[in-house]
Design a protein around this motif. Structure first.
Motif, mmCIF file in Angstrom:
data_model
loop_
_atom_site.group_PDB
_atom_site.id
_atom_site.type_symbol
_atom_site.label_atom_id
_atom_site.label_comp_id
_atom_site.label_asym_id
_atom_site.label_seq_id
_atom_site.Cartn_x
_atom_site.Cartn_y
_atom_site.Cartn_z
ATOM 1 N N ARG A 1 -8.742 -22.023 -4.735
ATOM 2 C CA ARG A 1 -9.445 -21.503 -5.913
ATOM 3 C C ARG A 1 -10.941 -21.693 -5.751
ATOM 4 O O ARG A 1 -11.746 -20.805 -6.068
ATOM 5 C CB ARG A 1 -8.947 -22.216 -7.176
ATOM 6 N N ALA A 2 -11.330 -22.861 -5.242
ATOM 7 C CA ALA A 2 -12.752 -23.143 -5.045
ATOM 8 C C ALA A 2 -13.377 -22.201 -4.018
ATOM 9 O O ALA A 2 -14.565 -21.870 -4.108
ATOM 10 C CB ALA A 2 -12.931 -24.600 -4.605
ATOM 11 N N GLU A 3 -12.609 -21.744 -3.043
ATOM 12 C CA GLU A 3 -13.135 -20.799 -2.051
ATOM 13 C C GLU A 3 -13.508 -19.471 -2.705
ATOM 14 O O GLU A 3 -14.515 -18.852 -2.343
ATOM 15 C CB GLU A 3 -12.115 -20.569 -0.938
ATOM 16 N N TYR A 4 -12.693 -19.013 -3.643
ATOM 17 C CA TYR A 4 -13.033 -17.773 -4.348
ATOM 18 C C TYR A 4 -14.361 -17.929 -5.100
ATOM 19 O O TYR A 4 -15.174 -16.999 -5.139
ATOM 20 C CB TYR A 4 -11.934 -17.410 -5.336
ATOM 21 N N LEU A 5 -14.572 -19.094 -5.705
ATOM 22 C CA LEU A 5 -15.826 -19.327 -6.415
ATOM 23 C C LEU A 5 -16.990 -19.381 -5.442
ATOM 24 O O LEU A 5 -18.084 -18.862 -5.728
ATOM 25 C CB LEU A 5 -15.751 -20.622 -7.221
ATOM 26 N N ALA A 6 -16.794 -19.981 -4.268
ATOM 27 C CA ALA A 6 -17.859 -20.008 -3.260
ATOM 28 C C ALA A 6 -18.205 -18.595 -2.820
ATOM 29 O O ALA A 6 -19.382 -18.273 -2.582
ATOM 30 C CB ALA A 6 -17.431 -20.860 -2.060
ATOM 31 N N ASP A 7 -17.208 -17.722 -2.701
ATOM 32 C CA ASP A 7 -17.483 -16.321 -2.379
ATOM 33 C C ASP A 7 -18.279 -15.643 -3.491
ATOM 34 O O ASP A 7 -19.167 -14.818 -3.228
ATOM 35 C CB ASP A 7 -16.171 -15.562 -2.157
ATOM 36 N N GLU A 8 -17.955 -15.967 -4.734
ATOM 37 C CA GLU A 8 -18.686 -15.396 -5.865
ATOM 38 C C GLU A 8 -20.152 -15.811 -5.821
ATOM 39 O O GLU A 8 -21.060 -15.001 -6.050
ATOM 40 C CB GLU A 8 -18.048 -15.862 -7.170
ATOM 41 N N LEU A 9 -20.407 -17.073 -5.515
ATOM 42 C CA LEU A 9 -21.780 -17.548 -5.396
ATOM 43 C C LEU A 9 -22.475 -16.884 -4.206
ATOM 44 O O LEU A 9 -23.671 -16.587 -4.262
ATOM 45 C CB LEU A 9 -21.786 -19.068 -5.242
ATOM 46 N N SER A 10 -21.724 -16.663 -3.134
ATOM 47 C CA SER A 10 -22.274 -15.977 -1.969
ATOM 48 C C SER A 10 -22.733 -14.570 -2.335
ATOM 49 O O SER A 10 -23.831 -14.135 -1.952
ATOM 50 C CB SER A 10 -21.204 -15.918 -0.871
ATOM 51 N N ALA A 11 -21.898 -13.839 -3.098
ATOM 52 C CA ALA A 11 -22.262 -12.487 -3.517
ATOM 53 C C ALA A 11 -23.444 -12.509 -4.479
ATOM 54 O O ALA A 11 -24.264 -11.582 -4.484
ATOM 55 C CB ALA A 11 -21.061 -11.800 -4.164
ATOM 56 N N ARG A 12 -23.548 -13.551 -5.292
ATOM 57 C CA ARG A 12 -24.646 -13.642 -6.261
ATOM 58 C C ARG A 12 -25.992 -13.712 -5.557
ATOM 59 O O ARG A 12 -26.978 -13.123 -6.015
ATOM 60 C CB ARG A 12 -24.450 -14.876 -7.138
ATOM 61 N N VAL A 13 -26.052 -14.396 -4.428
ATOM 62 C CA VAL A 13 -27.332 -14.558 -3.757
ATOM 63 C C VAL A 13 -27.553 -13.496 -2.682
ATOM 64 O O VAL A 13 -28.687 -13.054 -2.459
ATOM 65 C CB VAL A 13 -27.456 -15.981 -3.151
ATOM 66 N N ALA A 14 -26.499 -13.060 -2.004
ATOM 67 C CA ALA A 14 -26.645 -12.111 -0.898
ATOM 68 C C ALA A 14 -26.292 -10.690 -1.279
ATOM 69 O O ALA A 14 -26.561 -9.768 -0.494
ATOM 70 C CB ALA A 14 -25.786 -12.544 0.283
ATOM 71 N N GLY A 15 -25.688 -10.502 -2.456
ATOM 72 C CA GLY A 15 -25.202 -9.186 -2.839
ATOM 73 C C GLY A 15 -23.765 -9.000 -2.395
ATOM 74 O O GLY A 15 -23.310 -9.623 -1.413
ATOM 75 N N THR A 16 -23.050 -8.137 -3.092
ATOM 76 C CA THR A 16 -21.648 -7.902 -2.747
ATOM 77 C C THR A 16 -21.500 -7.355 -1.340
ATOM 78 O O THR A 16 -20.594 -7.743 -0.596
ATOM 79 C CB THR A 16 -21.013 -6.936 -3.763
ATOM 80 N N THR A 17 -22.408 -6.463 -0.942
ATOM 81 C CA THR A 17 -22.322 -5.879 0.401
ATOM 82 C C THR A 17 -22.453 -6.950 1.479
ATOM 83 O O THR A 17 -21.672 -6.993 2.436
ATOM 84 C CB THR A 17 -23.406 -4.806 0.594
ATOM 85 N N GLY A 18 -23.427 -7.833 1.340
ATOM 86 C CA GLY A 18 -23.611 -8.888 2.332
ATOM 87 C C GLY A 18 -22.431 -9.831 2.393
ATOM 88 O O GLY A 18 -22.003 -10.243 3.477
ATOM 89 N N ALA A 19 -21.876 -10.189 1.218
ATOM 90 C CA ALA A 19 -20.753 -11.126 1.184
ATOM 91 C C ALA A 19 -19.496 -10.528 1.789
ATOM 92 O O ALA A 19 -18.766 -11.202 2.527
ATOM 93 C CB ALA A 19 -20.491 -11.565 -0.257
ATOM 94 N N THR A 20 -19.224 -9.249 1.500
ATOM 95 C CA THR A 20 -18.024 -8.629 2.060
ATOM 96 C C THR A 20 -18.182 -8.364 3.558
ATOM 97 O O THR A 20 -17.210 -8.473 4.317
ATOM 98 C CB THR A 20 -17.696 -7.320 1.318
ATOM 99 N N ARG A 21 -19.394 -8.027 3.989
ATOM 100 C CA ARG A 21 -19.620 -7.849 5.428
ATOM 101 C C ARG A 21 -19.391 -9.166 6.173
ATOM 102 O O ARG A 21 -18.858 -9.177 7.287
ATOM 103 C CB ARG A 21 -21.036 -7.341 5.702
ATOM 104 N N LEU A 22 -19.794 -10.272 5.574
ATOM 105 C CA LEU A 22 -19.569 -11.572 6.196
ATOM 106 C C LEU A 22 -18.072 -11.819 6.395
ATOM 107 O O LEU A 22 -17.650 -12.303 7.450
ATOM 108 C CB LEU A 22 -20.179 -12.685 5.337
ATOM 109 N N LEU A 23 -17.274 -11.493 5.398
ATOM 110 C CA LEU A 23 -15.828 -11.693 5.521
ATOM 111 C C LEU A 23 -15.253 -10.849 6.651
ATOM 112 O O LEU A 23 -14.361 -11.302 7.380
ATOM 113 C CB LEU A 23 -15.145 -11.359 4.202
ATOM 114 N N ASP A 24 -15.763 -9.633 6.820
ATOM 115 C CA ASP A 24 -15.289 -8.805 7.927
ATOM 116 C C ASP A 24 -15.687 -9.401 9.272
ATOM 117 O O ASP A 24 -14.917 -9.331 10.244
ATOM 118 C CB ASP A 24 -15.847 -7.383 7.797
#
Length: 424
Positions: free
Chosen positions: A294-317
């Motif tokens: 659950r905490a990992e999902y929140l860390a991803d949310e914080l990642s998108a908040r600072v880098a943008g959704t595009t940057g966060a999803t590209r990182l996952l890829d």
């Protein structure tokens, strides 16, 4: 190379032709029929018995999907200790009390009777057991190359800006190593915050992917992950250490019949105690890791908040393309290329597999489901970000600044490239 092929026919649920990549067991890309199945040929055994692994995989998949369904429709925020965290804290306190009681009883037996006395032997044994079972709170990895502010002022400044953007504390220690990974943790009784950036991964990322990586890792300091709390560490380590301590050792040779019988009985008792302790360790770890995911999902949310959704999803890829990162770094090292060459090579690799990337994400839901996984499957993490409100970057890392950071790390990049090339 990823090859997409037709599966064994049509999906029995929706009639869509099934698909397969990497010779995996076919599934339906539309309704995800059979994606929850256990693929014995492509999944690492966890217990060694296929019938157990199959059932635990199904349980892990069901729990993972249930957690995703429960979180996708509501705000992600740190809610403090939930049920899993409370159980872990209570068990940690009980274990600490138990170890302290062993030490106190051992000290009493040592000093309560005049020397010499058999009670002293038992007392010393109890003290030794308490010392062996004491909680370990971690230490800085000796392979970590610590970077002071004087060594890397631009990197330190970027980390501080990302931490401020997501409301996280700044790490006490920032370092690099040669692994294709990154992590944030807290060590020691004072819980010193440590951020480690694996340079092969860091060097292959573009600006917003780097910001996303920092946002995710620093997010672990504020996302309520119970694995990083001082009060939960004993529950997650002590029973495992105790199980190792009681594991039967290799028997002696040439003993008499009575000695062999006694040794055999002792080994049976040690094995039973070790397995019971290990079972308790597994139960606690599995309980804690539900909350950790659950905490990992929140860390991803914080990642998108600072880098943008595009940057966060590209990182996952990129994280799903671990082998591609290793390959481009290895080829770059052999060709004398630095991080700029790694990034160019990775961009080409990802562009070549862009059409098949949705299937790679789907397959991760099967391959990364485990009762012992610290992270949810990357495909579900990507899906979670896509289902949430779109976020523009809160911080942009420009190319010029990224190059200045790379210049600070030039010597460390060379070492990391050599390590990756040697590991081929």
């Amino acid at each position: 190379m990823i090859i997409t092929t037709a599966g064994t026919g049509a999906c029995p649920e929706c009639g869509t032709p099934t698909v397969s990549i990497r010779e995996a067991m076919p599934w339906c890309a539309r309704c995800e029929w059979n994606l929850d199945g256990y693929d014995r040929a492509h999944q690492t055994p966890e217990f060694g018995w296929s019938w157990v692994d199959r059932r635990t995989h199904r349980l892990a998949t069901r729990l993972t999907r249930q957690q995703y369904a429960a979180l996708v429709g509501r705000p992600l925020e740190s809610a403090g200790l939930g049920l899993a965290g409370t159980v872990t804290v209570v068990v940690s306190l009980l274990l600490l009390v138990g170890v302290l009681a062993l030490a106190v009883l051992g000290a009493w037996l040592v000093f309560a009777y005049p020397f010499p006395n058999l009670a002293i032997v038992f007392g010393l044994a109890l003290i030794g057991l308490a010392v062996a079972l004491r909680p370990r709170f971690g230490r800085i990895d000796p392979d970590l190359e610590v970077l002071s502010r004087e060594d890397a002022p631009e990197l330190h400044a970027l980390v501080e800006e990302v931490a401020t953007a997501i409301g996280a504390p700044v790490p006490h220690v920032i370092g690099v190593d040669s692994r294709i990974n990154a992590y944030a943790t807290a060590v020691g009784l004072r819980r010193r915050r440590v951020l480690c950036l694996g340079l092969p991964l860091w060097g292959a990322l573009d600006g917003q992917e780097r910001v996303a990586l920092l946002g995710h890792e620093l997010g672990h300091f504020v996302n309520g992950d119970i694995r990083r709390l001082l009060v939960t560490d004993p529950a997650l380590t002590m029973l495992g250490n105790a199980a190792d301590l009681f594991r039967p050792m290799r028997g002696t040779q040439g003993s008499g019949l009575l000695e062999l019988i006694g040794e055999w009985l002792g080994r049976i008792l040690s094995w039973l105690v070790s397995r019971l302790l290990f079972l308790g360790h597994l139960v606690l770890v599995c309980t804690a890791l539900r909350d950790s995911q659950r905490a990992e999902y929140l860390a991803d949310e914080l990642s998108a908040r600072v880098a943008g959704t595009t940057g966060a999803t590209r990182l996952l890829d990129v994280l799903l393309s671990h082998e591609s990162v290793a390959l481009v770094v290895r080829q770059g090292a052999l060709g004398g290329q630095g991080p700029a060459g790694w990034r160019a090579g990775l961009r080409r690799s990802l562009a070549g597999t862009a059409e098949r990337q949705p299937l790679v994400r789907q397959l991760s839901i099967r391959e990364e489901a485990s009762l012992f996984a610290t992270h949810p499957p990357a495909g579900l993490r990507h899906r979670m970000l896509g289902a949430r409100p779109w976020q523009d970057p809160g911080l942009v890392l420009g190319e010029a600044r990224a190059e200045r950071i790379d210049a600070e790390l030039a010597r460390h990049y060379d070492q990391a490239a050599r390590m990756v090339s040697w590991s081929a």
